[in-house]
Write a protein that holds these residues in place. Structure first.
Motif, PDB file in Angstrom:
ATOM      1  N   ASN A  15       0.831  -1.204   0.000  1.00 34.35           N
ATOM      2  CA  ASN A  15       0.000   0.000   0.000  1.00 34.35           C
ATOM      3  C   ASN A  15       0.869   1.259   0.000  1.00 34.35           C
ATOM      4  OD1 ASN A  15      -2.449   1.409   0.079  1.00 34.35           O
ATOM      5  ND2 ASN A  15      -2.292   1.651   2.289  1.00 34.35           N
ATOM      6  N   ASN A  16       1.928   1.249   0.865  1.00 30.89           N
ATOM      7  CA  ASN A  16       2.843   2.395   0.945  1.00 30.89           C
ATOM      8  C   ASN A  16       3.571   2.605  -0.385  1.00 30.89           C
ATOM      9  OD1 ASN A  16       2.242   3.194   3.499  1.00 30.89           O
ATOM     10  ND2 ASN A  16       4.118   2.399   4.469  1.00 30.89           N
ATOM     11  N   SER A  17       4.019   1.480  -1.000  1.00 32.15           N
ATOM     12  CA  SER A  17       4.744   1.593  -2.284  1.00 32.15           C
ATOM     13  C   SER A  17       3.874   2.273  -3.344  1.00 32.15           C
ATOM     14  CB  SER A  17       5.150   0.194  -2.779  1.00 32.15           C
ATOM     15  OG  SER A  17       6.159  -0.309  -1.980  1.00 32.15           O
ATOM     16  N   ILE A  18       2.552   2.007  -3.254  1.00 35.34           N
ATOM     17  CA  ILE A  18       1.664   2.642  -4.236  1.00 35.34           C
ATOM     18  C   ILE A  18       1.442   4.102  -3.841  1.00 35.34           C
ATOM     19  CG2 ILE A  18      -0.656   2.582  -5.282  1.00 35.34           C
ATOM     20  CD1 ILE A  18      -0.609  -0.492  -4.667  1.00 35.34           C
ATOM     21  N   LYS A  19       1.207   4.277  -2.464  1.00 35.05           N
ATOM     22  CA  LYS A  19       0.903   5.616  -1.975  1.00 35.05           C
ATOM     23  C   LYS A  19       2.060   6.586  -2.264  1.00 35.05           C
ATOM     24  CE  LYS A  19      -0.206   5.876   2.462  1.00 35.05           C
ATOM     25  NZ  LYS A  19      -0.470   6.300   3.851  1.00 35.05           N
ATOM     26  N   TYR A  20       3.311   6.100  -2.010  1.00 32.75           N
ATOM     27  CA  TYR A  20       4.459   6.992  -2.168  1.00 32.75           C
ATOM     28  C   TYR A  20       5.135   6.771  -3.515  1.00 32.75           C
ATOM     29  CZ  TYR A  20       3.469   7.755   2.741  1.00 32.75           C
ATOM     30  OH  TYR A  20       2.824   8.075   3.891  1.00 32.75           O
ATOM     31  N   ARG A  21       4.287   6.677  -4.531  1.00 36.03           N
ATOM     32  CA  ARG A  21       4.755   6.462  -5.886  1.00 36.03           C
ATOM     33  C   ARG A  21       5.357   7.754  -6.448  1.00 36.03           C
ATOM     34  NH1 ARG A  21       0.209   6.177 -10.335  1.00 36.03           N
ATOM     35  NH2 ARG A  21       1.961   7.083 -11.452  1.00 36.03           N
TER      36      ARG A  21
ATOM     37  N   GLU B 117      10.376  -4.026  -2.741  1.00 35.77           N
ATOM     38  CA  GLU B 117      11.044  -2.837  -3.289  1.00 35.77           C
ATOM     39  C   GLU B 117      10.162  -2.161  -4.355  1.00 35.77           C
ATOM     40  OE1 GLU B 117      14.751  -3.995  -5.319  1.00 35.77           O
ATOM     41  OE2 GLU B 117      14.215  -6.069  -4.853  1.00 35.77           O
ATOM     42  N   ASP B 118      10.305  -0.834  -4.333  1.00 38.29           N
ATOM     43  CA  ASP B 118       9.475  -0.104  -5.304  1.00 38.29           C
ATOM     44  C   ASP B 118      10.311   0.959  -6.040  1.00 38.29           C
ATOM     45  OD1 ASP B 118       9.539   2.381  -3.752  1.00 38.29           O
ATOM     46  OD2 ASP B 118       8.101   1.429  -2.369  1.00 38.29           O
ATOM     47  N   ASN B 119       9.650   1.674  -6.960  1.00 41.40           N
ATOM     48  CA  ASN B 119      10.332   2.734  -7.722  1.00 41.40           C
ATOM     49  C   ASN B 119       9.729   4.097  -7.377  1.00 41.40           C
ATOM     50  OD1 ASN B 119       7.905   2.296  -8.896  1.00 41.40           O
ATOM     51  ND2 ASN B 119       8.604   2.350 -11.029  1.00 41.40           N
TER      52      ASN B 119
ATOM     53  N   LYS C  89       4.865   8.534  13.405  1.00 40.15           N
ATOM     54  CA  LYS C  89       5.946   9.262  12.741  1.00 40.15           C
ATOM     55  C   LYS C  89       5.688   9.262  11.236  1.00 40.15           C
ATOM     56  CE  LYS C  89       9.618  11.616  12.501  1.00 40.15           C
ATOM     57  NZ  LYS C  89       9.647  12.965  13.088  1.00 40.15           N
ATOM     58  N   ARG C  90       5.590  10.469  10.647  1.00 41.39           N
ATOM     59  CA  ARG C  90       5.323  10.590   9.206  1.00 41.39           C
ATOM     60  C   ARG C  90       6.319  11.570   8.600  1.00 41.39           C
ATOM     61  NH1 ARG C  90       0.265  11.959   6.869  1.00 41.39           N
ATOM     62  NH2 ARG C  90       0.727  10.233   5.498  1.00 41.39           N
ATOM     63  N   LEU C  91       6.635  11.385   7.344  1.00 42.61           N
ATOM     64  CA  LEU C  91       7.551  12.323   6.690  1.00 42.61           C
ATOM     65  C   LEU C  91       6.774  13.379   5.882  1.00 42.61           C
ATOM     66  CD1 LEU C  91      10.315   9.844   5.400  1.00 42.61           C
ATOM     67  CD2 LEU C  91      10.199  11.091   7.570  1.00 42.61           C
ATOM     68  N   HIS C  92       5.476  13.170   5.802  1.00 46.20           N
ATOM     69  CA  HIS C  92       4.659  14.093   4.988  1.00 46.20           C
ATOM     70  C   HIS C  92       3.404  14.453   5.769  1.00 46.20           C
ATOM     71  CE1 HIS C  92       7.170  12.693   1.671  1.00 46.20           C
ATOM     72  NE2 HIS C  92       6.990  11.484   2.172  1.00 46.20           N
ATOM     73  N   ASP C  93       2.807  15.640   5.410  1.00 49.03           N
ATOM     74  CA  ASP C  93       1.533  15.937   6.080  1.00 49.03           C
ATOM     75  C   ASP C  93       0.373  15.371   5.278  1.00 49.03           C
ATOM     76  OD1 ASP C  93       1.013  17.749   4.077  1.00 49.03           O
ATOM     77  OD2 ASP C  93       2.004  19.391   5.179  1.00 49.03           O
TER      78      ASP C  93
ATOM     79  N   GLY D 196      -2.665   9.653   5.629  1.00 45.54           N
ATOM     80  CA  GLY D 196      -2.110   8.558   6.455  1.00 45.54           C
ATOM     81  C   GLY D 196      -2.104   8.909   7.926  1.00 45.54           C
ATOM     82  N   THR D 197      -1.829   7.919   8.768  1.00 49.08           N
ATOM     83  CA  THR D 197      -1.837   8.136  10.224  1.00 49.08           C
ATOM     84  C   THR D 197      -0.452   7.981  10.843  1.00 49.08           C
ATOM     85  OG1 THR D 197      -2.339   5.810  10.523  1.00 49.08           O
ATOM     86  CG2 THR D 197      -4.211   7.355  10.509  1.00 49.08           C
ATOM     87  N   GLY D 198       0.523   7.439  10.148  1.00 49.96           N
ATOM     88  CA  GLY D 198       1.875   7.212  10.713  1.00 49.96           C
ATOM     89  C   GLY D 198       1.945   5.998  11.618  1.00 49.96           C
ATOM     90  N   ILE D 199       0.976   5.111  11.444  1.00 44.67           N
ATOM     91  CA  ILE D 199       1.000   3.910  12.318  1.00 44.67           C
ATOM     92  C   ILE D 199       1.346   2.648  11.534  1.00 44.67           C
ATOM     93  CG2 ILE D 199      -0.442   2.463  13.854  1.00 44.67           C
ATOM     94  CD1 ILE D 199      -1.928   4.929  14.664  1.00 44.67           C
ATOM     95  N   GLY D 200       1.216   2.679  10.196  1.00 47.68           N
ATOM     96  CA  GLY D 200       1.379   1.490   9.340  1.00 47.68           C
ATOM     97  C   GLY D 200       2.697   0.748   9.571  1.00 47.68           C
ATOM     98  N   LEU D 201       3.829   1.503   9.545  1.00 51.42           N
ATOM     99  CA  LEU D 201       5.135   0.837   9.711  1.00 51.42           C
ATOM    100  C   LEU D 201       5.340   0.361  11.158  1.00 51.42           C
ATOM    101  CD1 LEU D 201       7.616   2.908   7.469  1.00 51.42           C
ATOM    102  CD2 LEU D 201       6.680   0.629   7.051  1.00 51.42           C
ATOM    103  N   ALA D 202       4.767   1.146  12.129  1.00 52.91           N
ATOM    104  CA  ALA D 202       4.869   0.714  13.538  1.00 52.91           C
ATOM    105  C   ALA D 202       4.159  -0.633  13.709  1.00 52.91           C
ATOM    106  CB  ALA D 202       4.273   1.765  14.448  1.00 52.91           C
TER     107      ALA D 202
HETATM  108  P1  ADP Z   1       1.576   6.674   6.728  1.00 47.93           P
HETATM  109  O1  ADP Z   1       1.800   6.009   5.465  1.00 47.93           O
HETATM  110  O2  ADP Z   1       0.233   6.528   7.279  1.00 47.93           O
HETATM  111  O3  ADP Z   1       2.131   8.023   6.813  1.00 47.93           O
HETATM  112  P2  ADP Z   1       3.434   4.775   7.604  1.00 47.93           P
HETATM  113  O4  ADP Z   1       3.821   4.393   8.976  1.00 47.93           O
HETATM  114  O5  ADP Z   1       2.919   3.730   6.721  1.00 47.93           O
HETATM  115  O6  ADP Z   1       2.447   5.935   7.799  1.00 47.93           O
HETATM  116  O7  ADP Z   1       4.652   5.432   6.957  1.00 47.93           O
HETATM  117  C1  ADP Z   1       5.425   6.359   7.595  1.00 47.93           C
HETATM  118  C2  ADP Z   1       6.130   7.282   6.651  1.00 47.93           C
HETATM  119  O8  ADP Z   1       7.107   6.589   5.905  1.00 47.93           O
HETATM  120  C3  ADP Z   1       5.250   7.806   5.616  1.00 47.93           C
HETATM  121  O9  ADP Z   1       4.612   8.991   6.078  1.00 47.93           O
HETATM  122  C4  ADP Z   1       6.181   8.045   4.473  1.00 47.93           C
HETATM  123  O10 ADP Z   1       6.732   9.289   4.596  1.00 47.93           O
HETATM  124  C5  ADP Z   1       7.238   7.031   4.611  1.00 47.93           C
HETATM  125  N1  ADP Z   1       7.025   5.860   3.685  1.00 47.93           N
HETATM  126  C6  ADP Z   1       6.458   4.717   3.959  1.00 47.93           C
HETATM  127  N2  ADP Z   1       6.517   3.875   2.941  1.00 47.93           N
HETATM  128  C7  ADP Z   1       7.138   4.527   1.933  1.00 47.93           C
HETATM  129  C8  ADP Z   1       7.479   4.202   0.578  1.00 47.93           C
HETATM  130  N3  ADP Z   1       7.215   3.063   0.053  1.00 47.93           N
HETATM  131  N4  ADP Z   1       8.096   5.137  -0.132  1.00 47.93           N
HETATM  132  C9  ADP Z   1       8.391   6.339   0.383  1.00 47.93           C
HETATM  133  N5  ADP Z   1       8.086   6.719   1.644  1.00 47.93           N
HETATM  134  C10 ADP Z   1       7.443   5.808   2.405  1.00 47.93           C
END
Ligand code: ADP
Length: 769
Positions: A673-679, A702-704, A721-725, A731-737
């Motif tokens: 889902n993240n790989s698609i979201k952060y395409r 792995e993604d591009n 923790k998120r890198l983007h608003d 997103g909520t910043g919980i997926g990777l946790a």
């Molecule tokens: P969310 O996606 O809800 O922000 P996640 O915990 O899934 O929270 O991800 C945390 C942060 O990691 C994201 O906000 C994003 O900045 C970065 N991230 C996650 N997956 C990817 C990815 N595939 N490519 C680039 N950045 C990613």
């Protein structure tokens, strides 16, 4: 006074004649022959009719010691003090008057009272009418003769008593070989009375062969005229057997030095022969012992020089007797040391000490370097003391104790090693002896030894407990140590246990075993701190469980109680949005839109939070999960998203592993889902692979896409923790946790590949077991 012809006895007359050279018929008259009387050797005393001395010749002066002048006129009785021998008391006067003469032997005394044995003849002197005028005594001193006779008799008696009382046969034979004298012992040995031996020869008395032997010996004596000693074995009639004799024979000489016969002195030595044989046998026995014994024996003379040694000594020392005879022990050993390694001085050698002190030197351990190598000997030196109380010889016996000493030294070394371990080990150690009652039941124990750690771990001091009983040392302990240890000591079992000693207020981890009969040893550690931590841990766990159940409670509240009012807020906000859109001013529309978005986001946050909290509490059974299958399900779930974004998903061969399938779907779904979201602007390309690495599988997604700056590689796994608003990327910043928690629950780790320049590569491991 005139001396008439006298009736002198014939022998007196003879002697007088001899002395005077006068004829038998010559008349003696006074004073004409006074000259004659004066030269006689016999005392001549003339007395008057009253026995008063009228003449006293020089011989009388000589014999009695009285001068003539001293005795003239005195009575003969007073001067001579005649004493008759035995009980005889003759009446001299009467005999003289009747016979005219008197002869006797008696004792008289000199002037100095020395007794004289006198032979006397007295004659009466008469006038022509037969009237007595006086007497004339002629006294001869017989003292010397009598004494010689006495001596002779005494000598004879002594000799006779020796000859008769000895057990040796003593005999005389004449030149014809006939016995002329035999003593009682001869008669006893021959078994015949003396009368049957006297006059007989050896042919009459002995068997032919024996007589031959005896007479041959006798012949030798007579021919050579010398004294010889023979050993004879003769048949004894009395004993009925052959007896052994040692006989000394010699010539028996006459006064004229001519040989009259032979004398013999014989002794029965049969019993001595037996003794001699026994001595020889005993000597042989000891010689054999000396030669076969395992112990080495060395003899040295009084100067310490080696005189002999037995084969064992040769073997032990590695020298032959010939090589070291005449040398001193200290000269033949290259090195000699005490057990402590210090050098043995020459004057410390046991044989030297024994010779110098005259005392036995026992059990000295000597280390020697000798031809046979380095040997340890246990040495014992015995001095042999002579009649002058000084040692004339010393013998040394020794055993090779090399093996024993080497073993002992090894033991000492090992003891030292273990003693140092004993002293340095951090575990407490104690050795005890169990004390039993009359029924053999253990009732107490005694402390035998403890190590320093024991003192430290128990607080008990060595000097207060060694040799003392447990009942005295720790009298009020709640633990029945005696019962526990009694079984260990008496039944030889080992036990391992933890126990709390109330007396010492400490917890111990104890290993008890029995190193010997009725003994037990304990090795223990003070685990008071560990027990405290364990207890604390238990308490923490208990509280954790409590918190966990509270957390579950919270999850329930969050899902039901929070979500419900939030749902009401969202519904009414959406109602407001629908109903009053464009009826209020522009700002109001915008505020309502923000509120609706916020409420929706809050809803998502609560959902994700619930999801996160459920990972550890929810416990699906691990099953064999086919990851190809997992990927298919994820692709189906994300089908719309994949199509909308023209996503291209590829994968390598994926394994089957035991895991929680639902969580695995959730994990893969999050990452894809993240790989698609952060395409990026490019169409998303996602590749999934897995490689086996021993006990785990390493998966990669792995993604591009836009990629992740490496400095955030750790932070992104933290909750919220998120890198983007949200305006950029929803997103909520919980997926990777959540993903991290799932991976860790499966015994693995998750990380982002920081080397990657384009796109993002997540790796995670899953335990393969
Ligand atoms: P969310 O996606 O809800 O922000 P996640 O915990 O899934 O929270 O991800 C945390 C942060 O990691 C994201 O906000 C994003 O900045 C970065 N991230 C996650 N997956 C990817 C990815 N595939 N490519 C680039 N950045 C990613």
């Amino acid at each position: 006074m005139k001396i008439m012809k006298q009736n002198l006895s014939s022998d007196f007359q003879e002697r007088a004649n001899k002395n005077n050279g006068v004829g038998e018929k010559q008349q003696i008259s006074m004073p004409y022959n006074i000259e004659l009387l004066s030269i006689l050797k016999d005392a001549v005393i003339i007395t008057d009719e009253n026995f008063k001395i009228s003449y006293w010749n020089p011989a009388a002066e000589e014999i009695y010691g009285w001068k003539s002048s001293e005795v003239l006129g005195k009575t003969a009785k007073t001067v001579l003090r005649t004493k008759f021998i035995g009980n005889e008391q003759p009446n001299t006067s009467k005999m003289l008057s009747e016979k005219g003469s008197y002869e006797n032997e008696f004792l008289q005394f000199t002037k100095k009272n020395f007794p004289l044995y006198i032979s006397s003849k007295i004659v009466t002197i008469t006038d022509g009418n037969g009237v007595v005028n006086g007497h004339i005594s002629i006294n001869r001193d017989m003292t010397a003769t009598k004494n010689t006779e006495k001596k002779l008799k005494r000598s004879y008696n002594i000799l006779n008593s020796i000859v008769e009382n000895t057990n040796d046969a003593i005999y005389l034979k004449n030149l014809s070989g006939n016995y002329i004298m035999v003593n009682t012992a001869t008669s006893e040995i021959m078994g015949k009375p003396i009368s049957e031996i006297i006059g007989k020869n050896d042919w009459d008395l002995y068997h032919g062969e024996d007589a031959e032997v005896i007479t041959t010996e006798d012949k030798e004596i007579i021919e050579n005229i010398e004294t010889l000693t023979y050993e004879e074995s003769l048949y004894s009639e009395r004993e009925g057997e052959i007896r052994d004799y040692i006989t000394t024979k010699g010539p028996y000489m006459g006064f004229d030095d001519s040989i009259l016969g032979i004398f013999g002195i014989g002794r029965d030595i049969t019993h001595l022969k037996g003794v001699e044989e026994r001595i020889v046998k005993s000597e042989q026995k000891y010689r054999r012992l000396f030669e076969t014994m395992i112990q080495g024996v060395v003899y040295q003379d009084s100067s310490g020089k080696i005189t002999s040694m037995n084969p064992a000594a040769e073997k032990i020392l590695g020298y032959s007797l010939a090589e070291i005879q005449g040398q001193k022990p200290q000269d033949i050993v290259q090195e000699s040391v005490h057990e402590d390694g210090s050098e043995f001085l020459a004057e410390e050698f046991p044989s030297y000490l024994a010779l110098n002190t005259g005392k036995e030197i026992e059990d000295v351990i000597m280390g020697l370097k000798i031809p046979s190598g380095y040997r340890w000997l246990s040495v014992h030196a015995v001095p042999l003391i002579g009649d002058d109380d000084k040692p004339f010889q010393v013998y040394t016996t020794f055993n090779d104790v090399t093996d024993k000493i080497v073993a002992q030294n090894e033991l000492k070394k090992s003891e030292k090693r273990y003693r140092s371990l004993f002293n340095k080990m951090t575990e407490g150690f104690a050795l005890h002896e169990i004390v039993c009652d009359s029924n053999g039941e253990p009732v107490d124990y005694i402390f035998l030894d403890i190590n320093p750690a024991f003192e430290e771990l128990t607080g008990l001091k060595r000097e207060d407990i060694i040799g003392r009983r447990e009942s005295e040392v720790i009298p009020e302990d709640t633990v029945n140590w005696v019962k526990i240890y009694g079984e260990v000591a008496l039944e030889d079992v080992s036990i391992h246990f933890n126990e709390y000693s109330s007396a010492l207020n400490r917890h111990y981890d104890v290993l008890a075993f029995s190193p010997g009969k009725n003994q037990f040893a304990v090795i223990f550690n003070d685990i008071s701190q560990r027990v405290r931590i364990e207890n604390e841990l238990k308490e923490t766990l208990r509280q954790l469980k409590l918190t966990n159940s509270e957390l579950k409670q919270f999850a329930y509240i969050a899902s039901h109680d929070l979500k419900e009012p939030l749902r009401v807020i969202t519904s009414f906000l959406q109602l407001l949005q629908r109903r009053y859109k464009d009826q209020l001013d522009e700002d109001a529309d915008e505020f309502i839109n923000f509120a609706v978005d916020g409420a929706i986001h809050l809803h998502e946050l609560i959902d994700d939070l619930l999801e996160y909290s459920k990972i550890n509490t929810r416990s699906d059974e691990f099953t064999c999960v086919d990851f190809e299958d997992v990927l298919k399900i994820v692709e189906t779930n994300l089908d719309i998203l994949i199509k909308e974004n023209n996503v291209f998903i590829t994968s390598g061969k994926l394994p089957k592993i035991r895991a929680d399938k639902t969580q695995m779907i959730q994990l893969f779904q999050n990452l894809i889902n993240n790989s698609i979201k952060y395409r990026s602007v490019k169409s998303p390309e996602i590749h999934i692979s897995a490689t086996n690495n021993g006990d785990k599988w390493i998966f990669s997604v792995e993604d591009n896409g836009i990629g992740i700056p490496s400095k955030y590689s750790k932070q992104i796994f933290k909750i919220f923790k998120r890198l983007h608003d949200s305006y950029e990327y929803n997103g909520t910043g919980i997926g990777l946790a959540i993903s991290k928690r799932i991976v860790e629950k499966h015994g693995g780790t998750i990380w982002v590949d920081t080397e990657r320049i384009n796109g993002t590569k997540f790796n995670f491991t899953i335990r393969s077991g």
